[in-house]
Each structure stands twice: as C-alpha cells, then as structure tokens.
Write a protein that holds these residues in place. Structure first.
Motif: not given
Ligand code: MG
Ligand code: TXA
Length: 353
Positions: A146, A61, A154, A183, A148, A240, A59
């Motif tokens: 999520s 992330r 998302s 979410e 994405n 985000h 991701k």
């Molecule tokens: Mg998320």
C-alpha cells in the motif's frame, strides 16, 4: 527530494501515453503509485532488487515485511512460484482479477528482498484497468505494498498518497477514489486447508463457499496483542493503520455502545482532550463531540470499508487527541473493518454488553 509527477488517468479507459510514461519509470527501477480496486499501491519492478529496496526506503517499511507481487496474467504465477496447489485454479477462476492475494512457495527467480527472505511469495491480480495496463506495459510483475508511510492508514486516493510520499516517489497515477477501500484478503494456500492471514476485500464467506474449509489465523480475530513469534504473516507483527490520535474501540450491541461512547466523550472533555467519534448513520445524530463522522449505515458493511481509511486520515487533519470508534458486525467486509480498527486501536478495546 524527488519531483513526484502526477498523471491524471481515466479509470475506465486509461490513456496509453500516460501508462507508458509510468511504465518507463518502473522499467528503469523507479517507483510509481497506482490505484487498485482496494487501495493505492506503490509499485516497483518485483524482479529488480535495487528497485524493491528503494520501495522499502520510500515507505520507511521494515525489510522483514514483504510486499504483494501484482501480475496481469496467470502464466506469471507459474514463473514466480513452485508447487502450485490444486486449489489455485478454482480460486483464480472465482476471484481474479480481484481483492484476493494468494501465498505460494516461491521460485528461485524472485530476488530475496522481494519476499523478505521468506520461502513464500504473495501474489494477486488486481481488478483495475490502470493497474493492469501498468503491469502489462512494464513487462514485469510489480511489487506493490500500500502506498502509505509504514504504520499509516492505507491510501484510498492520490491525495492520500501525496500526503505521505510526495517527494519520495517518482510518480502517481491518479485514477480517483478506490472502490473497496480496504486491502486485499491474504490467503495462504501453501498449506492445506488454506489459512486466512488478513481479512480484506474478498469475504471469508465467499472463500468458504468456493473452496470449503478455510482456517482463521489467530491474529485475525485477536482482541489483544499476541506474541510476535506466532505471526505467520510478517504484517501481523507491525503496528498498522494508526492515525496520530489515540483510538478507543467500543464493541457490543448498539444501545450499549452509544451509552459508553457518550461516557468516553465526557471523560475526554474532563481531561481537556479534543475527541472525535467514528460513528455510524444509525448513531451519529446522538453524539455531541468535537468531531463526529459516520462510516455509513450498519446495514452496508461495504460502504463502511470504503470510508474507513479516509475518515481515520480526516480525524488527524482535525487534530483530535482521541478517536472513539464504534464496533460493527464481523460479517462480510465487516471482518476486515474490525481487524483494521482493532489494530488501529492498539487493542484498546472496551466491550459492553
Ligand atoms: Mg500496507
Ligand atoms: O489490496 C492490497 O493488497 C494492496 C494493494 C496495493 O494491492 N496491497 C497491500 O500490500 O496491502 P501491503 O504490502 O501493504 O500488505 C501486504 C501484506 C502484509 O501484511 C505482508 O506481511 C503480507 O501481505 N505478505 C506479503 N508476503 C507474504 C508472504 N510471503 N507470506 C505471508 N504474508 C505475506
């Protein structure tokens, strides 16, 4: 690049052979995207540190932002946590399975990477047959943010998942479009009274009705960027829900919003910018812009939540430079919609009377 396999699954009666193939991937440390009632999640065995590390990498992330751990039975909650507060039973009875994530003190059995080094853990039981079957067949709690790329809206369909993650994950279970579209609500119950960390699919009104006092974390209603150290949830710090286009959010009463949106369209055209309007059924007819899309009727905030992320992605496909978005009421799921729009705009908000 991996080969990402897609399994089309019947959401009402998931085919067990497909669920088992996906579960075999989870058990061996792989990554499987799956539908929940809110948005698609990207799953990995929550107790396998290497699998969770791969999840963050797929991701892009940041490692300081922990995923939600998904369970299909209550006894797992007791294994993953310590000092379960008295309110838990009531919350679980009212809202699970469903779009409510609870933050607890974590137990030592949870790998550090899964909670990003925090002493707490976020857990939920999704209300989706495919998700529940996958967790059950995998035989482990599933860590699933999520599905994405970090920072993007998302995904509410398997197509959105593949647009972001094709070739980066092992499989996706395609169970159609997710019902709620934003979410889960994140509620910290490791403190008393509980604190709402992220508005989502379970409304604040419903939570207060069930358990009484619930405090709002200041980030939730923030209309400007707040200092990062005030974040109680790591997700609060990160950019985000952002489409490629610049988002300008216009908040106020409807006639004033409409006048301001029209003015902004004109200003964008003066600068040769392609402009899209994220409008509502009540107002969309009135705009002349490059692209106009409606989130739904202002009388149905649930439908707006269901459409929001898909529309943000569609604007990107239309290559608009600017998205002018209308504000909506902050009741029910409207609180989640407005929280996502404010973040998507990077707090570029215009208030009209
Ligand atoms: Mg998320
Ligand atoms: O509906 C959902 O919740 C979806 C589906 C897939 O279940 N999942 C989801 O996960 O939205 P994610 O990772 O995109 O968002 C998790 C949020 C982040 O804002 C994160 O910072 C917060 O939950 N979170 C996770 N663990 C936490 C903790 N221990 N304390 C506070 N916040 C936490």
């Amino acid at each position: 690049m991996k080969q990402t396999v897609t399994y089309k699954v019947n959401p009402d009666n998931p085919e067990i052979d497909k669920i088992r193939s996906a579960a075999a991937i989870i058990k061996t440390g792989g990554l499987v995207a799956f539908p929940t009632e809110t948005v698609y999640g990207l799953g990995a065995d929550a107790l396998n540190a290497d699998a969770v590390l791969a999840l963050f990498a797929a991701k892009n992330r940041p490692l300081d932002n922990p995923p939600i751990v998904h369970v299909e039975n209550i006894s797992d909650v007791y294994k993953l946590t310590e000092n379960v507060p008295a309110k838990t039973e009531l919350l679980i009875k009212h809202f699970w399975p469903g779009p409510l994530t609870l933050v607890f003190e974590r137990s030592k059995m949870v790998p550090e990477v899964t909670t990003a080094g925090l002493e707490t853990i976020a857990i939920r039981m999704p209300m989706n047959k495919i998700a529940l079957a996958l967790i059950k067949e995998s035989g482990c709690p599933i860590a699933a943010p999520s599905a994405n790329l970090a920072g993007k809206p998302s995904p509410t369909s398997a197509k959105h998942v593949l647009d972001d993650l094709n070739g980066r994950i092992d499989a996706v279970l395609d169970g159609g479009i997710t019902r709620i579209g934003v979410e889960s609500t994140v509620l910290d119950i490791s403190v008393d009274p509980p604190i709402l960390l992220r508005p989502g699919g379970t409304s604040l009104e419903a939570l207060r009705k069930a358990v009484g006092e619930v405090r709002l974390h200041p980030f939730i209603t923030a209309e400007a960027e707040l200092p990062a150290e005030k974040a109680r949830s790591p997700g609060m710090r990160h950019k985000h829900y952002a489409p490629k286009a610049q988002v300008i959010l216009v908040e106020g009463v409807v006639p004033a919003i409409m006048a301001k949106v029209k003015e902004l369209i004109g200003a964008c055209w003066m600068q040769d910018k392609r402009v899209g309007v994220l409008a509502t059924d009540e107002t969309a007819w009135a705009y002349e812009a490059d692209v106009v899309k409606s989130m739904g009727s202002r009388r149905n905030l649930d439908s707006m939540a269901a459409n929001l992320f898909r529309l943000l992605r569609e604007f990107d496909e239309e290559n608009v430079d600017v998205i002018v978005a209308e504000g909506v009421a902050t009741e029910g799921l409207g609180l989640a919609v407005m929280n996502r729009l404010r973040k998507a705009s990077g707090y570029s908000i215009i208030k009209v009377p």
